[in-house]
Write a protein that holds these residues in place. Structure first.
Motif, PDB file in Angstrom:
ATOM      1  N   TYR A  51       0.852  -1.189   0.000  1.00 50.36           N
ATOM      2  CA  TYR A  51       0.000   0.000   0.000  1.00 50.36           C
ATOM      3  C   TYR A  51       0.891   1.243   0.000  1.00 50.36           C
ATOM      4  CZ  TYR A  51      -3.614  -3.291   1.575  1.00 50.36           C
ATOM      5  OH  TYR A  51      -4.484  -4.354   1.669  1.00 50.36           O
ATOM      6  N   ASP A  52       0.360   2.355  -0.472  1.00 49.86           N
ATOM      7  CA  ASP A  52       1.079   3.620  -0.369  1.00 49.86           C
ATOM      8  C   ASP A  52       0.081   4.761  -0.257  1.00 49.86           C
ATOM      9  OD1 ASP A  52       0.642   4.809  -3.187  1.00 49.86           O
ATOM     10  OD2 ASP A  52       1.512   2.859  -3.662  1.00 49.86           O
ATOM     11  N   SER A  53       0.560   5.875   0.287  1.00 53.01           N
ATOM     12  CA  SER A  53      -0.314   7.020   0.536  1.00 53.01           C
ATOM     13  C   SER A  53      -0.716   7.733  -0.745  1.00 53.01           C
ATOM     14  CB  SER A  53       0.381   8.007   1.483  1.00 53.01           C
ATOM     15  OG  SER A  53       1.572   8.508   0.898  1.00 53.01           O
ATOM     16  N   VAL A  54       0.020   7.520  -1.832  1.00 51.02           N
ATOM     17  CA  VAL A  54      -0.307   8.177  -3.096  1.00 51.02           C
ATOM     18  C   VAL A  54      -1.543   7.540  -3.718  1.00 51.02           C
ATOM     19  CG1 VAL A  54       0.513   8.629  -5.442  1.00 51.02           C
ATOM     20  CG2 VAL A  54       2.038   8.964  -3.492  1.00 51.02           C
ATOM     21  N   ARG A  55      -1.596   6.218  -3.768  1.00 55.67           N
ATOM     22  CA  ARG A  55      -2.782   5.529  -4.298  1.00 55.67           C
ATOM     23  C   ARG A  55      -3.916   5.543  -3.289  1.00 55.67           C
ATOM     24  NH1 ARG A  55      -2.138   0.231  -4.863  1.00 55.67           N
ATOM     25  NH2 ARG A  55      -0.294   0.224  -3.540  1.00 55.67           N
TER      26      ARG A  55
END
Length: 343
Positions: A51-55
């Motif tokens: 997971y990442d904060s951009v997506r």
């Protein structure tokens, strides 16, 4: 002795182990709000998820396969000031399962430098720690993207979100004419269409025309990592085929380490180590970016200034073969004057 601009690796990159409860669980102790979280359920033979904060939350990518982005409403549901929250999804919170997470901090979401030919749709970067997340829409033609790191990244891990495409890996030890795939055991391969045979610069990285990195109209993500003295290093070593293997100097005490043989495929592929699982030398257990549960064998020892191979296995330390690595860790001495100790 050299100083690093980073005093504590755990302010920017920190592995964390937790036990699943099949409910809603706030996982704390990371030390910062992570922008990249890669999670492995160690009790199963597959089940990596990233997971990442951009997506954004609930949007998962599987490091162990070529699948497109998945939405899990009960996966990672929030990024917190000291970690993240997971729901009941088994791959991130299986009941009683031992689960490892790898966490990186980025955090700057505006003002990225460079004049690219492809404008990112969103991004997050941290020039201090040398970490960035770049989201973009492919054009089908070779082009450039910004990374925000101020120095050329030496590792780029990229994924097409919309198609069943392998993860693409650029590493400075292979150069821009070659690539490897994170979710397979394959050796390096030469292909112009991945990086257009063009090394990254201090502001931009180049992608080719292949659909895996630049499918026309398709959403993609790239994780870029630049070296930071005393904190991160991306290089290679030559194996000697002995249990008294080579000692690799990094300039820091490793907290997270990945190793991959470059010139041939191997049974397990990418070996993943961290300082939060076994917790002591001669038993640093291995995970793989392929379908396998945690391996209890000891292959690597961590020291205050690097790591040493203690296995003669073909995929980790075979004689005269080359192995790339990427590592993050605690500086030998930070600007605070605190000295790292051996594990």
């Amino acid at each position: 002795m050299a100083y690093s601009v980073i005093d504590k690796h755990s302010s920017f990159m920190n592995p964390l182990k937790y036990t699943g409860d099949a409910s809603t669980q706030a996982v704390t102790g990371v030390g910062f709000q992570p922008d990249i979280v890669w999670i492995k359920n160690m009790s199963t033979t597959s089940d990596w998820s990233g997971y990442d904060s951009v997506r954004g939350t609930t949007k998962a990518l599987m490091q162990d396969n070529n699948g497109e982005e998945q939405t899990y409403a009960t996966g990672l549901t929030a990024f917190g000031a000291d970690g993240f929250t997971v729901g009941a999804q088994a791959i991130v919170n299986g009941s009683g399962n031992s689960i490892a997470s790898m966490n990186w901090k980025a955090g700057t979401t505006s003002g990225i430098a460079g004049s690219p030919s492809i404008t990112p749709t969103s991004y997050s970067f941290n020039s201090t720690s040398g970490v960035s997340v770049i989201a973009y829409t492919g054009t089908g033609s070779a082009g450039t993207l910004p990374h925000g790191l101020g120095v050329a990244p030496e590792l780029i891990i990229q994924k097409n979100l919309a198609d069943a495409e392998n993860w693409q890996v650029y590493h400075k030890s292979m150069g821009a004419t070659k690539y490897m795939t994170l979710n397979t055991t394959n050796a390096e391969s030469a292909q112009t269409s991945r990086w257009n045979d063009t090394a990254p610069t201090s502001t931009l990285f180049t992608i080719g025309s292949d659909s895996s990195v630049n499918g026309s109209g398709e959403n993609c993500i790239a994780y870029c990592f630049a070296p930071v003295k005393g904190f991160s290093k991306f290089n290679y070593f030559k194996g000697n085929g002995e249990t008294n293997g080579p000692m690799i100097y990094t300039g820091f005490k490793p907290a997270f380490l990945v190793i991959k043989r470059m010139n041939a495929g191997a049974d397990y592929g990418w070996g993943v180590y961290d300082n939060k699982r076994a917790g002591y030398n001669d038993n640093n257990r291995t995970l793989y970016f392929t379908t396998s549960a945690e391996d209890g064998g000891g292959y690597v020892n961590f020291f205050s200034n690097g790591f040493k191979m203690i296995s003669s296995s073909a995929w980790q330390n075979s004689s005269n073969n080359l192995f790339l690595y990427w590592a993050f860790g605690q500086p030998i001495v930070g600007s605070n004057g605190v000295t790292a100790t051996a594990r």
